[in-house]
Design a protein around this motif. Sequence first.
Motif, PDB file in Angstrom:
ATOM      1  N   ALA A 140       0.809  -1.223   0.000  1.00  0.00           N
ATOM      2  CA  ALA A 140       0.000   0.000   0.000  1.00  0.00           C
ATOM      3  C   ALA A 140       0.844   1.276   0.000  1.00  0.00           C
ATOM      4  CB  ALA A 140      -0.932   0.006   1.212  1.00  0.00           C
ATOM      5  N   ALA A 141       2.097   1.165   0.373  1.00  0.00           N
ATOM      6  CA  ALA A 141       2.953   2.351   0.516  1.00  0.00           C
ATOM      7  C   ALA A 141       3.232   3.012  -0.826  1.00  0.00           C
ATOM      8  CB  ALA A 141       4.274   1.953   1.175  1.00  0.00           C
ATOM      9  N   ARG A 142       3.316   4.334  -0.780  1.00  0.00           N
ATOM     10  CA  ARG A 142       3.748   5.090  -1.961  1.00  0.00           C
ATOM     11  C   ARG A 142       5.223   5.457  -1.842  1.00  0.00           C
ATOM     12  NH1 ARG A 142      -1.309   8.687  -1.336  1.00  0.00           N
ATOM     13  NH2 ARG A 142       0.156   9.572   0.106  1.00  0.00           N
ATOM     14  N   THR A 143       5.668   5.735  -0.601  1.00  0.00           N
ATOM     15  CA  THR A 143       7.052   6.125  -0.361  1.00  0.00           C
ATOM     16  C   THR A 143       7.645   5.197   0.695  1.00  0.00           C
ATOM     17  OG1 THR A 143       6.506   8.415  -0.889  1.00  0.00           O
ATOM     18  CG2 THR A 143       8.583   8.033   0.274  1.00  0.00           C
TER      19      THR A 143
ATOM     20  N   ILE B 125       7.066   9.460   3.970  1.00  0.00           N
ATOM     21  CA  ILE B 125       7.476   8.062   4.131  1.00  0.00           C
ATOM     22  C   ILE B 125       6.378   7.274   4.836  1.00  0.00           C
ATOM     23  CG2 ILE B 125       9.174   6.490   5.149  1.00  0.00           C
ATOM     24  CD1 ILE B 125      11.206   8.828   4.886  1.00  0.00           C
ATOM     25  N   ASP B 126       5.893   6.259   4.145  1.00  0.00           N
ATOM     26  CA  ASP B 126       4.859   5.387   4.704  1.00  0.00           C
ATOM     27  C   ASP B 126       5.476   4.246   5.509  1.00  0.00           C
ATOM     28  OD1 ASP B 126       2.610   6.710   3.338  1.00  0.00           O
ATOM     29  OD2 ASP B 126       3.517   5.887   1.526  1.00  0.00           O
ATOM     30  N   VAL B 127       6.542   3.655   4.966  1.00  0.00           N
ATOM     31  CA  VAL B 127       7.199   2.499   5.577  1.00  0.00           C
ATOM     32  C   VAL B 127       8.705   2.720   5.564  1.00  0.00           C
ATOM     33  CG1 VAL B 127       7.661   0.007   5.352  1.00  0.00           C
ATOM     34  CG2 VAL B 127       5.373   0.891   4.866  1.00  0.00           C
TER      35      VAL B 127
ATOM     36  N   ALA C  78       6.264   7.048  10.398  1.00  0.00           N
ATOM     37  CA  ALA C  78       6.427   5.927   9.466  1.00  0.00           C
ATOM     38  C   ALA C  78       6.302   4.589  10.197  1.00  0.00           C
ATOM     39  CB  ALA C  78       7.796   6.013   8.779  1.00  0.00           C
ATOM     40  N   TYR C  79       5.756   3.596   9.509  1.00  0.00           N
ATOM     41  CA  TYR C  79       5.681   2.236  10.047  1.00  0.00           C
ATOM     42  C   TYR C  79       7.052   1.608   9.852  1.00  0.00           C
ATOM     43  CZ  TYR C  79       3.741  -2.351  11.121  1.00  0.00           C
ATOM     44  OH  TYR C  79       3.469  -3.560  11.705  1.00  0.00           O
TER      45      TYR C  79
END
Length: 182
Positions: A47-50, A120-122, A154-155
Amino acid sequence: MKNKTQAAKQALRELIRRRKREHTAEELAALSAEVIGRLTAHPRVQAARTILLYCSLPDEVDTHGCIARLHAEGKTVLLPKVVDGERLELRRYTGHGSMQPGAFGIMEPTGPAYPRPLDIDVAVVPGMSFDAHGNRLGRGKGYYDRLLARLAHAYKIGICFDFQKTDCVPCEATDQPMDEVL
């Protein structure tokens, strides 16, 4: 107390280095493929974009193919670059041709600093060892702990070989825990 914690961390680093030497390059490659397979199938990564990744050293889970794959899927892949000898600056991966050897012989991107770390998602993070509570032992310079302190949103996924997991990683107040370890 701090000296005891530092001594415990150093002893654990030595244990993990011994465990790594017990495996051939071929064995580490096979183990890497398993970890990377779980990482790329992870719902948060999909699902992350970044995504923040890292260019692996020969004794770490091999991330090189994963970096290229996620970039090819259209995700923004960020990689760290050591600057001023003490901090990590994030740069966008734009292809293998934009990489050059940096600090400690690690491949680093050459472009400008990424201006939007809140995107940053992850964050995928290396470590010498992790425990079941997400505590992480790094190589001892504090680079990732300082970076991750700025990326609380961020995760955080720590990745390692199974033999790098331990019951308890000695921690200090500045150590940044992971949300999950693969």
